[in-house]
Write a protein that holds these residues in place. Structure first.
Motif, short mmCIF file in Angstrom:
data_model
loop_
_atom_site.label_atom_id
_atom_site.label_comp_id
_atom_site.label_asym_id
_atom_site.label_seq_id
_atom_site.Cartn_x
_atom_site.Cartn_y
_atom_site.Cartn_z
N CYS A 1 7.17 -5.86 -25.12
CA CYS A 1 8.21 -5.76 -24.09
C CYS A 1 7.85 -4.61 -23.15
O CYS A 1 7.33 -3.58 -23.57
N MET B 1 9.69 -5.16 -30.56
CA MET B 1 9.23 -6.14 -29.56
C MET B 1 7.74 -5.98 -29.24
O MET B 1 7.34 -5.53 -28.15
N VAL C 1 10.11 -3.50 -20.37
CA VAL C 1 11.22 -3.10 -19.50
C VAL C 1 11.16 -1.58 -19.33
O VAL C 1 10.30 -0.92 -19.91
N HIS D 1 12.25 -0.43 -26.89
CA HIS D 1 12.21 -1.86 -27.25
C HIS D 1 11.06 -2.16 -28.20
O HIS D 1 11.21 -2.97 -29.13
N ALA E 1 18.18 -6.93 -20.94
CA ALA E 1 17.06 -7.60 -20.28
C ALA E 1 15.79 -7.35 -21.09
O ALA E 1 15.62 -6.29 -21.70
N HIS E 2 14.91 -8.36 -21.11
CA HIS E 2 13.62 -8.23 -21.80
C HIS E 2 12.55 -8.94 -20.98
O HIS E 2 12.85 -9.74 -20.08
CU LIG Z 1 12.84 -5.85 -24.62
#
Ligand SMILES: [Cu+2]
Length: 279
Positions: A88, A101, A90, A96, A46-47
């Protein structure tokens, strides 16, 4: 995606649109942005994305939270100008971001930015791997090294010395021209002490705050993780200007260097090396 940090050293990056840093998103103060956020089917996690330019919960992180094979939509109005990070967000966001990201959204002020000849986009971040820097082969992610903030690599734009003659080539200007550099620091943990070797930041907007008057003739400026800077350079003499994090072990051992090469005739009135002699 698997890519090389330096020749012979591969790493599994996680990216926005296949690049580190993510795409340079450029909008104007007052614009409404229609964002489509797609988490590819081939993805394994998931992102989402948190834009510091968004006024709203999580900077859009909840609205864009997607599983592999899902797409999310968000309309947002950019109500204030500046250069902002997006990243990101999450639950294991540090990992991440370290995998790539993060990126920049530039919200230009209504009146625009001053004219320059070149614009360059740099993103600094740390990569924490399970092997020593330079050891050939595939490097896995090392969570313990990240928790202790001991990166294997600290790089601009995802690669050790990536924007230099030994790798993808330097950024290029001519003497007499001007350049605006946009730096986003993804981190996740380290502050960049941003310095141009053999030059000076002629104008520097801390935090990418374009509504603030710039500082002038700045040698080294801190840019913390989760933030940005905008800085301009001029090039009165030819040669290489090396952009570094002046925490220099990151340059010598971990890869944090990018070069702007200025082409042009020598200007002895400003810079004139003399003869070298044996004592
Ligand atoms: Cu991510």
């Amino acid at each position: 995606m698997i890519a090389e940090i330096e020749p012979g050293v591969t790493f599994r990056f996680m990216t926005y649109n296949g690049q580190v840093p993510g795409p340079f998103i450029r909008v104007r103060e007052g614009d409404t942005v229609h964002l489509t956020f797609r988490n590819q089917k081939e993805s394994t996690e998931a992102h989402n994305v948190d834009f510091h330019a968004i006024m709203g919960p999580g900077g859009g992180a909840v609205a864009t939270m997607t599983e592999p094979g899902e797409e999310a939509h968000l309309d947002f109005k950019v109500t204030y100008p500046g250069a902002f990070i997006y990243h990101c967000a999450v639950s294991n966001m540090d990992m991440h971001i370290s995998a790539g990201m993060f990126g920049m959204i530039l919200v230009e002020p209504k009146e625009g930015l001053p004219r320059v000849d070149h614009e360059f986009y740099l993103g600094q971040h740390e990569i924490y791997t399970d092997k020593p820097a330079g050891m050939h082969g595939h490097h896995g992610f090392d969570t313990g090294a990240m928790v202790h903030e001991q990166p294997t690599y600290v790089v601009f734009n995802g690669a050790k010395y990536g924007l230099s003659a030994g790798r993808y080539g330097p950024m290029a200007v001519k003497t007499g021209e001007t350049a605006r550099v946009y730096l986003v620091v993804g981190g996740p943990n380290l502050t960049c002490s941003f310095h141009p070797i053999g030059n000076v930041w002629r104008d520097l907007w801390p935090e990418g705050s374009v509504r603030t008057s710039p500082l002038h003739y700045i040698q080294t400026y801190p840019v913390p993780p989760g933030s940005t800077a905008i800085a301009t350079l001029h090039f009165p003499v030819p040669g290489d200007v090396k952009l570094v994090d002046h925490a220099l072990s990151r340059v010598v051992h971990k890869g944090c260097l990018a070069v702007i090469h200025a082409e042009g005739a020598q200007v002895p009135a400003i810079f004139k090396p003399g003869p070298r002699r044996k004592l």
